[in-house]
Design a protein around this motif. Structure first.
Motif, PDB file in Angstrom:
ATOM      1  N   MET A   1      19.690  58.339  91.919  1.00 35.22           N
ATOM      2  CA  MET A   1      19.894  58.814  90.555  1.00 35.22           C
ATOM      3  C   MET A   1      18.671  59.624  90.129  1.00 35.22           C
ATOM      4  N   VAL A   2      18.904  60.635  89.307  1.00 33.26           N
ATOM      5  CA  VAL A   2      17.820  61.411  88.723  1.00 33.26           C
ATOM      6  C   VAL A   2      17.289  60.616  87.531  1.00 33.26           C
ATOM      7  N   VAL A   3      15.971  60.479  87.451  1.00 32.36           N
ATOM      8  CA  VAL A   3      15.351  59.740  86.353  1.00 32.36           C
ATOM      9  C   VAL A   3      14.558  60.729  85.496  1.00 32.36           C
ATOM     10  N   GLN A   4      14.839  60.714  84.191  1.00 33.26           N
ATOM     11  CA  GLN A   4      14.105  61.528  83.231  1.00 33.26           C
ATOM     12  C   GLN A   4      13.618  60.610  82.121  1.00 33.26           C
ATOM     13  N   PHE A   5      12.657  61.095  81.353  1.00 33.67           N
ATOM     14  CA  PHE A   5      12.101  60.282  80.283  1.00 33.67           C
ATOM     15  C   PHE A   5      12.188  61.022  78.963  1.00 33.67           C
ATOM     16  N   GLY A   6      12.255  60.243  77.884  1.00 39.63           N
ATOM     17  CA  GLY A   6      12.312  60.838  76.561  1.00 39.63           C
ATOM     18  C   GLY A   6      12.035  59.793  75.503  1.00 39.63           C
ATOM     19  N   THR A   7      12.160  60.234  74.249  1.00 38.75           N
ATOM     20  CA  THR A   7      11.900  59.375  73.099  1.00 38.75           C
ATOM     21  C   THR A   7      13.157  59.320  72.235  1.00 38.75           C
ATOM     22  N   ILE A   8      13.514  58.128  71.820  1.00 46.58           N
ATOM     23  CA  ILE A   8      14.730  57.969  71.017  1.00 46.58           C
ATOM     24  C   ILE A   8      14.526  58.616  69.648  1.00 46.58           C
ATOM     25  N   GLU A   9      15.454  59.498  69.325  1.00 41.95           N
ATOM     26  CA  GLU A   9      15.466  60.168  68.024  1.00 41.95           C
ATOM     27  C   GLU A   9      16.295  59.366  67.031  1.00 41.95           C
TER      28      GLU A   9
ATOM     29  N   VAL B   1      26.574  57.988  74.840  1.00 40.18           N
ATOM     30  CA  VAL B   1      27.350  56.886  74.275  1.00 40.18           C
ATOM     31  C   VAL B   1      27.550  55.858  75.377  1.00 40.18           C
ATOM     32  N   GLN B   2      27.233  54.614  75.076  1.00 38.85           N
ATOM     33  CA  GLN B   2      27.412  53.535  76.041  1.00 38.85           C
ATOM     34  C   GLN B   2      27.723  52.245  75.294  1.00 38.85           C
ATOM     35  N   GLU B   3      28.217  51.266  76.043  1.00 38.15           N
ATOM     36  CA  GLU B   3      28.525  49.968  75.448  1.00 38.15           C
ATOM     37  C   GLU B   3      27.246  49.322  74.937  1.00 38.15           C
ATOM     38  N   ASP B   4      27.341  48.663  73.797  1.00 44.58           N
ATOM     39  CA  ASP B   4      26.187  47.973  73.230  1.00 44.58           C
ATOM     40  C   ASP B   4      26.001  46.651  73.955  1.00 44.58           C
ATOM     41  N   GLU B   5      24.935  46.569  74.740  1.00 43.98           N
ATOM     42  CA  GLU B   5      24.638  45.341  75.475  1.00 43.98           C
ATOM     43  C   GLU B   5      23.469  44.586  74.843  1.00 43.98           C
ATOM     44  N   GLY B   6      23.213  44.855  73.566  1.00 38.17           N
ATOM     45  CA  GLY B   6      22.170  44.130  72.849  1.00 38.17           C
ATOM     46  C   GLY B   6      20.764  44.631  73.119  1.00 38.17           C
ATOM     47  N   GLU B   7      20.609  45.866  73.596  1.00 36.53           N
ATOM     48  CA  GLU B   7      19.270  46.383  73.903  1.00 36.53           C
ATOM     49  C   GLU B   7      18.410  46.571  72.661  1.00 36.53           C
ATOM     50  N   ARG B   8      19.040  46.839  71.523  1.00 39.57           N
ATOM     51  CA  ARG B   8      18.336  47.089  70.259  1.00 39.57           C
ATOM     52  C   ARG B   8      17.311  48.210  70.399  1.00 39.57           C
ATOM     53  N   PHE B   9      17.774  49.360  70.874  1.00 41.90           N
ATOM     54  CA  PHE B   9      16.908  50.531  70.976  1.00 41.90           C
ATOM     55  C   PHE B   9      16.423  50.914  69.581  1.00 41.90           C
ATOM     56  N   MET B  10      15.181  51.387  69.487  1.00 42.29           N
ATOM     57  CA  MET B  10      14.573  51.751  68.210  1.00 42.29           C
ATOM     58  C   MET B  10      14.119  53.203  68.231  1.00 42.29           C
ATOM     59  N   GLN B  11      14.192  53.848  67.069  1.00 43.27           N
ATOM     60  CA  GLN B  11      13.710  55.216  66.935  1.00 43.27           C
ATOM     61  C   GLN B  11      12.230  55.247  67.322  1.00 43.27           C
ATOM     62  N   GLY B  12      11.851  56.266  68.103  1.00 42.84           N
ATOM     63  CA  GLY B  12      10.466  56.414  68.558  1.00 42.84           C
ATOM     64  C   GLY B  12      10.168  55.718  69.875  1.00 42.84           C
ATOM     65  N   GLU B  13      11.085  54.906  70.367  1.00 43.61           N
ATOM     66  CA  GLU B  13      10.880  54.168  71.626  1.00 43.61           C
ATOM     67  C   GLU B  13      11.031  55.099  72.831  1.00 43.61           C
ATOM     68  N   ARG B  14      10.161  54.903  73.820  1.00 48.58           N
ATOM     69  CA  ARG B  14      10.256  55.659  75.079  1.00 48.58           C
ATOM     70  C   ARG B  14      11.316  55.009  75.952  1.00 48.58           C
ATOM     71  N   VAL B  15      12.188  55.837  76.548  1.00 50.64           N
ATOM     72  CA  VAL B  15      13.269  55.325  77.398  1.00 50.64           C
ATOM     73  C   VAL B  15      13.425  56.192  78.641  1.00 50.64           C
ATOM     74  N   ARG B  16      14.168  55.626  79.578  1.00 49.20           N
ATOM     75  CA  ARG B  16      14.546  56.353  80.796  1.00 49.20           C
ATOM     76  C   ARG B  16      15.986  56.797  80.659  1.00 49.20           C
ATOM     77  N   ILE B  17      16.276  57.973  81.177  1.00 47.52           N
ATOM     78  CA  ILE B  17      17.641  58.479  81.279  1.00 47.52           C
ATOM     79  C   ILE B  17      17.950  58.526  82.763  1.00 47.52           C
ATOM     80  N   LEU B  18      19.004  57.826  83.159  1.00 44.42           N
ATOM     81  CA  LEU B  18      19.423  57.809  84.565  1.00 44.42           C
ATOM     82  C   LEU B  18      20.710  58.604  84.691  1.00 44.42           C
ATOM     83  N   ARG B  19      20.748  59.535  85.642  1.00 46.11           N
ATOM     84  CA  ARG B  19      21.938  60.372  85.838  1.00 46.11           C
ATOM     85  C   ARG B  19      22.283  60.436  87.314  1.00 46.11           C
ATOM     86  N   ASP B  20      23.588  60.414  87.544  1.00 48.18           N
ATOM     87  CA  ASP B  20      24.111  60.728  88.865  1.00 48.18           C
ATOM     88  C   ASP B  20      25.429  61.469  88.667  1.00 48.18           C
ATOM     89  N   ALA B  21      26.255  61.505  89.634  1.00 46.34           N
ATOM     90  CA  ALA B  21      27.505  62.278  89.580  1.00 46.34           C
ATOM     91  C   ALA B  21      28.404  61.829  88.435  1.00 46.34           C
TER      92      ALA B  21
END
Length: 157
Positions: free
Chosen positions: A43-51, A130-150
């Motif tokens: 998978m391609v891994v990219q990084f970003g900040t939650i807006e 858009v993904q199912e809510d699995e209780g991650e409780r993402f917050m604005q300003g938090e650094r996250v990984r974006i995983l992509r494949d086919a």
């Protein structure tokens, strides 16, 4: 003493409930849920900040399971109405009504809460996932990984 028709109707109802329960467990659309086919795939891994993060609703499944199960129950129930000719008409009407009801029940039972996560990527672009809510409780300003494949993209920590 319970009639044979009542036992048959009860058996079909139990089968419908089991089928709907299994269809509701069949898919995981969250950031931490992987299909068997995704294992051992790069998978391609990219990084970003939650807006921003906002709740959304993921519609339920619309497979033939609910429709066919509902039609079977409705047909059996409808066949008990009237005499010879009436029972045939009742079975058809019951099957149609049961199929519609079964489909609606399946969609409602398998509907799940989701989240739309908008991320500003390190390159300045914005990406919404858009993904199912699995209780991650993402917050604005938090650094996250974006995983992509086919065709699959997910937000994770």
């Amino acid at each position: 003493m319970v009639s044979r028709q009542a036992l048959s109707l009860r058996s079909v109802a139990i089968a419908v409930a089991a089928a709907l329960a299994l269809s509701g467990c069949a898919s995981g659309l969250g950031g931490g849920t992987y299909s068997r086919g995704e294992a051992r795939r790069a998978m391609v891994v990219q990084f970003g900040t939650i807006e921003s993060v906002r709740p959304v609703q993921l519609e339920g499944t619309k497979s033939p399971v609910g429709t066919l199960s509902g039609a079977a129950v409705g047909g059996i129930a409808g066949s008990s109405v009237g005499g010879n000719r009436g029972s045939a008409i009742g079975a058809v009407l019951g099957a149609v009504a049961g199929g519609l009801a079964g489909s609606a029940i399946e969609e409602g039972v398998t509907r799940k809460p989701g989240i739309e996560v908008t991320v500003q990527m390190d390159n300045g672009q914005y990406l919404a996932v858009v993904q199912e809510d699995e209780g991650e409780r993402f917050m604005q300003g938090e650094r996250v990984r974006i995983l992509r494949d086919a065709g699959t993209t997910r937000v994770t920590r």
